[in-house]
Design a protein around this motif. Sequence first.
Motif, PDB file in Angstrom:
ATOM      1  N   LEU A  55      -2.083  36.467 -40.110  1.00  0.00           N
ATOM      2  CA  LEU A  55      -2.149  37.681 -39.299  1.00  0.00           C
ATOM      3  C   LEU A  55      -0.792  38.358 -39.205  1.00  0.00           C
ATOM      4  CD1 LEU A  55      -4.147  36.178 -36.267  1.00  0.00           C
ATOM      5  CD2 LEU A  55      -5.088  37.150 -38.371  1.00  0.00           C
ATOM      6  N   ASP A  56      -0.753  39.646 -39.547  1.00  0.00           N
ATOM      7  CA  ASP A  56       0.446  40.428 -39.302  1.00  0.00           C
ATOM      8  C   ASP A  56       0.548  40.664 -37.801  1.00  0.00           C
ATOM      9  OD1 ASP A  56       2.700  41.947 -39.692  1.00  0.00           O
ATOM     10  OD2 ASP A  56       1.596  43.781 -40.121  1.00  0.00           O
ATOM     11  N   LEU A  67      -5.267  39.481 -31.550  1.00  0.00           N
ATOM     12  CA  LEU A  67      -6.284  38.937 -32.447  1.00  0.00           C
ATOM     13  C   LEU A  67      -6.222  37.416 -32.468  1.00  0.00           C
ATOM     14  CD1 LEU A  67      -8.523  39.426 -34.502  1.00  0.00           C
ATOM     15  CD2 LEU A  67      -6.767  39.746 -36.267  1.00  0.00           C
ATOM     16  N   CYS A  68      -5.002  36.875 -32.493  1.00  0.00           N
ATOM     17  CA  CYS A  68      -4.819  35.422 -32.480  1.00  0.00           C
ATOM     18  C   CYS A  68      -5.378  34.827 -31.187  1.00  0.00           C
ATOM     19  CB  CYS A  68      -3.332  35.085 -32.626  1.00  0.00           C
ATOM     20  SG  CYS A  68      -2.979  33.320 -32.747  1.00  0.00           S
ATOM     21  N   THR A  69      -5.076  35.471 -30.062  1.00  0.00           N
ATOM     22  CA  THR A  69      -5.595  35.009 -28.770  1.00  0.00           C
ATOM     23  C   THR A  69      -7.117  35.065 -28.742  1.00  0.00           C
ATOM     24  OG1 THR A  69      -3.603  35.767 -27.617  1.00  0.00           O
ATOM     25  CG2 THR A  69      -5.567  35.408 -26.282  1.00  0.00           C
ATOM     26  N   TRP A  70      -7.689  36.128 -29.308  1.00  0.00           N
ATOM     27  CA  TRP A  70      -9.145  36.283 -29.375  1.00  0.00           C
ATOM     28  C   TRP A  70      -9.779  35.145 -30.171  1.00  0.00           C
ATOM     29  CZ3 TRP A  70     -12.169  37.273 -33.796  1.00  0.00           C
ATOM     30  CH2 TRP A  70     -13.512  37.569 -33.541  1.00  0.00           C
ATOM     31  N   ILE A  71      -9.156  34.798 -31.308  1.00  0.00           N
ATOM     32  CA  ILE A  71      -9.677  33.707 -32.143  1.00  0.00           C
ATOM     33  C   ILE A  71      -9.670  32.392 -31.362  1.00  0.00           C
ATOM     34  CG2 ILE A  71      -9.179  32.259 -34.162  1.00  0.00           C
ATOM     35  CD1 ILE A  71      -8.187  34.794 -35.585  1.00  0.00           C
ATOM     36  N   ARG A  72      -8.585  32.145 -30.643  1.00  0.00           N
ATOM     37  CA  ARG A  72      -8.457  30.892 -29.909  1.00  0.00           C
ATOM     38  C   ARG A  72      -9.334  30.843 -28.659  1.00  0.00           C
ATOM     39  NH1 ARG A  72      -6.743  28.464 -34.062  1.00  0.00           N
ATOM     40  NH2 ARG A  72      -4.505  28.162 -34.393  1.00  0.00           N
ATOM     41  N   GLU A  73      -9.293  31.907 -27.851  1.00  0.00           N
ATOM     42  CA  GLU A  73      -9.934  31.861 -26.540  1.00  0.00           C
ATOM     43  C   GLU A  73     -11.379  32.357 -26.534  1.00  0.00           C
ATOM     44  OE1 GLU A  73      -7.454  33.842 -23.718  1.00  0.00           O
ATOM     45  OE2 GLU A  73      -5.742  32.480 -24.047  1.00  0.00           O
ATOM     46  N   GLU A  74     -11.651  33.455 -27.244  1.00  0.00           N
ATOM     47  CA  GLU A  74     -13.006  34.007 -27.240  1.00  0.00           C
ATOM     48  C   GLU A  74     -13.912  33.304 -28.250  1.00  0.00           C
ATOM     49  OE1 GLU A  74     -14.109  36.237 -25.068  1.00  0.00           O
ATOM     50  OE2 GLU A  74     -12.132  36.250 -24.119  1.00  0.00           O
ATOM     51  N   MET A  83       1.332  33.569 -38.378  1.00  0.00           N
ATOM     52  CA  MET A  83       1.689  34.937 -38.015  1.00  0.00           C
ATOM     53  C   MET A  83       2.781  35.429 -38.961  1.00  0.00           C
ATOM     54  SD  MET A  83      -0.181  35.651 -35.297  1.00  0.00           S
ATOM     55  CE  MET A  83       0.647  37.065 -34.573  1.00  0.00           C
ATOM     56  N   VAL A  84       2.628  36.672 -39.441  1.00  0.00           N
ATOM     57  CA  VAL A  84       3.613  37.282 -40.335  1.00  0.00           C
ATOM     58  C   VAL A  84       4.142  38.547 -39.662  1.00  0.00           C
ATOM     59  CG1 VAL A  84       4.023  38.336 -42.579  1.00  0.00           C
ATOM     60  CG2 VAL A  84       2.455  36.396 -42.388  1.00  0.00           C
ATOM     61  N   THR A  85       5.471  38.698 -39.601  1.00  0.00           N
ATOM     62  CA  THR A  85       6.022  39.863 -38.911  1.00  0.00           C
ATOM     63  C   THR A  85       7.444  40.167 -39.359  1.00  0.00           C
ATOM     64  OG1 THR A  85       6.559  40.785 -36.732  1.00  0.00           O
ATOM     65  CG2 THR A  85       6.880  38.440 -37.031  1.00  0.00           C
ATOM     66  N   ALA A  86       7.866  41.396 -39.107  1.00  0.00           N
ATOM     67  CA  ALA A  86       9.241  41.803 -39.392  1.00  0.00           C
ATOM     68  C   ALA A  86      10.157  41.460 -38.231  1.00  0.00           C
ATOM     69  CB  ALA A  86       9.296  43.305 -39.675  1.00  0.00           C
ATOM     70  N   LYS A  87       9.581  41.115 -37.079  1.00  0.00           N
ATOM     71  CA  LYS A  87      10.384  40.750 -35.920  1.00  0.00           C
ATOM     72  C   LYS A  87      11.003  39.374 -36.137  1.00  0.00           C
ATOM     73  CE  LYS A  87       7.807  43.445 -32.508  1.00  0.00           C
ATOM     74  NZ  LYS A  87       7.096  43.404 -31.196  1.00  0.00           N
ATOM     75  N   THR A  88      12.298  39.259 -35.858  1.00  0.00           N
ATOM     76  CA  THR A  88      13.002  38.018 -36.181  1.00  0.00           C
ATOM     77  C   THR A  88      13.598  37.314 -34.969  1.00  0.00           C
ATOM     78  OG1 THR A  88      15.059  39.254 -36.596  1.00  0.00           O
ATOM     79  CG2 THR A  88      13.603  38.859 -38.479  1.00  0.00           C
ATOM     80  N   SER A  89      13.470  37.908 -33.782  1.00  0.00           N
ATOM     81  CA  SER A  89      14.098  37.300 -32.605  1.00  0.00           C
ATOM     82  C   SER A  89      13.395  36.002 -32.218  1.00  0.00           C
ATOM     83  CB  SER A  89      14.080  38.264 -31.419  1.00  0.00           C
ATOM     84  OG  SER A  89      12.771  38.397 -30.901  1.00  0.00           O
ATOM     85  N   GLU A  90      14.132  35.117 -31.544  1.00  0.00           N
ATOM     86  CA  GLU A  90      13.562  33.858 -31.082  1.00  0.00           C
ATOM     87  C   GLU A  90      12.428  34.113 -30.092  1.00  0.00           C
ATOM     88  OE1 GLU A  90      14.987  29.672 -28.944  1.00  0.00           O
ATOM     89  OE2 GLU A  90      16.326  31.410 -29.025  1.00  0.00           O
TER      90      GLU A  90
END
Length: 228
Positions: A55-56, A67-74, A83-90
């Motif tokens: 998932l981006d 979407l990830c939360t939906w897959i897990r909880e719903e 998870m794939v993203t351009a965000k790099t912060s901790e």
Amino acid sequence: MNVQNKSILVVEDDAKIRKLIRIFLEKEGYEVFEAEDGEEGKRLFKECDPCFAILDLMLPKIQGEELCTWIREEEKSDIGIIMVTAKTSEFDRITGLKTGADDYVTKPFSPSELVTRVETVLRRTSDRCQKLSRNGLVLKAKKGEVSYKGNPIDLTGFEFRILHLLMKHPGQIISRQQILDNLYELHEKVVSERTIDVHIRHLRQKLQACTSMNFIETVRGMGYKFNG
């Protein structure tokens, strides 16, 4: 990897990145379902029931974290998720993992490394996905369910066990005796090879009626094999 661990949902709005991921995954034998936004990702997840998701984080309509939360909880699903993203912060990495992701990959990334990470996660989560999937045909062993592109197929107990055995060994010839031995484990009464042929015929008719595909091939004098 076994067949049941080969179906992956890729939700990524960048068409070039999505295509690159698909090429590298398919090269390793994975069946890939693609979505360009979160809403389509939800639809494909329900329809295709994948055993893994990439998932981006930043997606149109529905964000990757949601979407990830939906897959897990719903959906109550514990499939492997990267998870794939351009965000790099901790902080972003921790947030992504807290939503239920198993791993976090930052852009730009090596497609080969992503495939390696997928395989690493699958080794840890292989017992989570108890299903077989081939060209839209899905068999859930624990639930005793078979469907094609989300549409259920009603099978008898014998038919289900035969299909399960054949799908576990795609392309491999399974003899009538092997099928008999498999059925005998679950049924006290002994059935004949002729009875197996009748069950196969009924099973094939049901599959073709729902899929218009010939998943089960008769190998004269030897047995049957699953094509898909």
